[in-house]
Design a protein around this motif. Structure first.
Motif, PDB file in Angstrom:
ATOM      1  N   UNK A 287      -7.665   6.505   5.563  1.00 35.55           N
ATOM      2  CA  UNK A 287      -7.964   5.511   4.528  1.00 35.55           C
ATOM      3  C   UNK A 287      -9.441   5.574   4.139  1.00 35.55           C
ATOM      4  N   UNK A 288     -10.311   5.752   5.127  1.00 36.29           N
ATOM      5  CA  UNK A 288     -11.736   5.881   4.844  1.00 36.29           C
ATOM      6  C   UNK A 288     -12.013   7.085   3.951  1.00 36.29           C
ATOM      7  N   UNK A 289     -11.327   8.187   4.195  1.00 32.11           N
ATOM      8  CA  UNK A 289     -11.493   9.388   3.373  1.00 32.11           C
ATOM      9  C   UNK A 289     -11.044   9.134   1.938  1.00 32.11           C
ATOM     10  N   UNK A 290      -9.981   8.352   1.758  1.00 37.94           N
ATOM     11  CA  UNK A 290      -9.530   8.031   0.397  1.00 37.94           C
ATOM     12  C   UNK A 290     -10.601   7.223  -0.337  1.00 37.94           C
ATOM     13  N   UNK A 296      -7.021   6.863  -5.235  1.00 38.87           N
ATOM     14  CA  UNK A 296      -6.327   5.568  -5.185  1.00 38.87           C
ATOM     15  C   UNK A 296      -5.174   5.570  -4.189  1.00 38.87           C
ATOM     16  N   UNK A 297      -4.959   4.435  -3.549  1.00 44.34           N
ATOM     17  CA  UNK A 297      -3.838   4.268  -2.629  1.00 44.34           C
ATOM     18  C   UNK A 297      -2.581   3.948  -3.422  1.00 44.34           C
ATOM     19  N   UNK A 302       1.936   9.417   1.907  1.00 40.45           N
ATOM     20  CA  UNK A 302       2.229  10.465   2.881  1.00 40.45           C
ATOM     21  C   UNK A 302       0.922  10.821   3.578  1.00 40.45           C
ATOM     22  N   UNK A 303       0.660  10.165   4.688  1.00 40.58           N
ATOM     23  CA  UNK A 303      -0.612  10.314   5.394  1.00 40.58           C
ATOM     24  C   UNK A 303      -0.634  11.582   6.236  1.00 40.58           C
ATOM     25  N   UNK A 304       0.460  11.837   6.952  1.00 37.70           N
ATOM     26  CA  UNK A 304       0.560  12.988   7.842  1.00 37.70           C
ATOM     27  C   UNK A 304       2.029  13.207   8.161  1.00 37.70           C
ATOM     28  N   UNK A 305       2.375  14.315   8.807  1.00 39.60           N
ATOM     29  CA  UNK A 305       3.777  14.494   9.209  1.00 39.60           C
ATOM     30  C   UNK A 305       4.273  13.369  10.109  1.00 39.60           C
ATOM     31  N   UNK A 306       3.357  12.774  10.896  1.00 45.27           N
ATOM     32  CA  UNK A 306       3.750  11.667  11.778  1.00 45.27           C
ATOM     33  C   UNK A 306       3.802  10.334  11.041  1.00 45.27           C
TER      34      UNK A 306
END
Length: 337
Positions: A287-290, A296-297, A302-306
């Motif tokens: 979220x910090x990287x976004x 925009x969120x 889809x953050x990661x495979x997990x």
């Protein structure tokens, strides 16, 4: 000859001018990559397994994303300690501050200072909803935590009896919201159960044990206790063990798996309700990287495979990790933190 020479000179000048104009319009290509976003994680306190696990998740996400993640942890839960850290980070001009506020009201002015300097600020684990934070990375809903804790305790006590709560900081917004959710859930579903006391141990397990023993002495009919944070939960289990009340007084709480394993095994704790703390750290860094990149969120991310479908609520500016996990002696070894 003079006329021809003048024409040649003029032609050469025109060609040179055209070449200069063309060169000025050509973009300059740089081999240097953009600087990685500097993300500072400020937990409530340093040196406890919960925030160590969050830090591990944040480091993993930053490695994948190409960001620079580091932790600045206060040595105590004194709100002034966090304020001092944030001001230092403001002076260092970091790109993003991800903070778990000990006292949201006390920290709000410093969050405003950071935003005024163009530094992004998000809250994680604990919110400061009335501040200028841009996003809250929430582990789960208060209602989810409250119903899971009360429900698991009442299964052991038969839905009756006296119980107490040992929390951490009095001003911790997330813990207070969970307590209110627990009270509401218990009143609706377990009206014969009575909450006799709520005390605060300030993120110190030894203090939690001491307070829990005092509660046991004051309330000889006590049947259960809830540890409201990851330092209080082992403290109340230790008190039950020390007072030889296993099987008479049941405890549940939000403890990290490997810290709680001995208590789950011997029965001094029935269940710990948590979430994947490393995933919370991962989501915090993502979220910090976004924020740092201006991405925009979306309602589903889809953050990661997990973490393939993380929800974002634009009305509250909240990213939600998901539902709580119920950890018992049967599944505790699935978690390494």
């Amino acid at each position: 000859m003079r006329g021809r020479t003048k024409t040649l000179v003029l032609g050469a000048a025109l060609v040179a001018t055209a070449a200069a104009v063309a060169a000025s319009c050509t973009p300059v290509l740089s081999d240097s990559a953009p600087e990685p976003a500097k993300i500072a994680f400020v937990p409530k306190i340093g040196g406890i397994p919960y925030f160590d696990a969050m830090n591990a998740g944040g480091m993993l996400a930053s490695e994948r994303l190409g960001a620079k993640w580091f932790t600045r942890a206060p040595a105590s839960v004194d709100p002034e300690a966090q304020t001092a850290i944030l001001r230092q980070l403001i002076a260092e001009r970091v790109d993003v501050i991800a903070v778990a506020p000990n006292d949201p009201a006390e920290l709000a002015p410093t969050i405003a200072e950071a935003r005024a300097k163009g530094i992004h600020v998000l809250t994680t684990d604990t919110d400061a909803a009335d501040s200028q934070r841009e996003v809250f990375v929430n582990q789960t809903t208060a209602e989810g935590i409250g119903s899971a804790l009360v429900g698991s305790l009442m299964k052991k006590t038969g839905g009756t009896g006296e119980y107490a709560i040992v929390s951490c900081g009095r001003a911790a917004a997330n813990l207070n919201s969970w307590i209110e959710a627990e009270k509401a859930y218990a009143a609706q579903h377990y009206p014969r159960a009575k909450l006799v006391e709520t005390v605060y141990a300030d993120e110190d397990t030894t203090t939690a044990t001491k307070l829990a023993k005092e509660i046991l002495n004051r309330h000889p009919k006590l049947t259960g206790m809830i540890g409201q944070c990851t330092t209080a939960t082992p403290g109340i289990a230790r008190a039950v063990r020390d007072q030889q009340k296993i099987g008479q007084v049941f405890t549940v709480g939000t403890g990290t798996p490997q810290t709680m394993k001995p208590y789950l095994v011997d029965g001094s704790c029935s269940m710990t309700v948590l979430w994947n703390v490393e995933s919370l750290g991962y989501l915090t860094a993502w979220t910090a990287e976004q924020l740092a990149t201006g991405t925009p969120l979306r309602p589903s991310n889809n953050v990661s495979p997990e973490l393939p479908a993380v929800r974002y609520d634009a009305s509250t500016r909240t990213v939600l990790l998901g539902d709580p996990l119920l950890i018992t002696q049967n599944n505790v070894d699935q978690f390494k933190y």
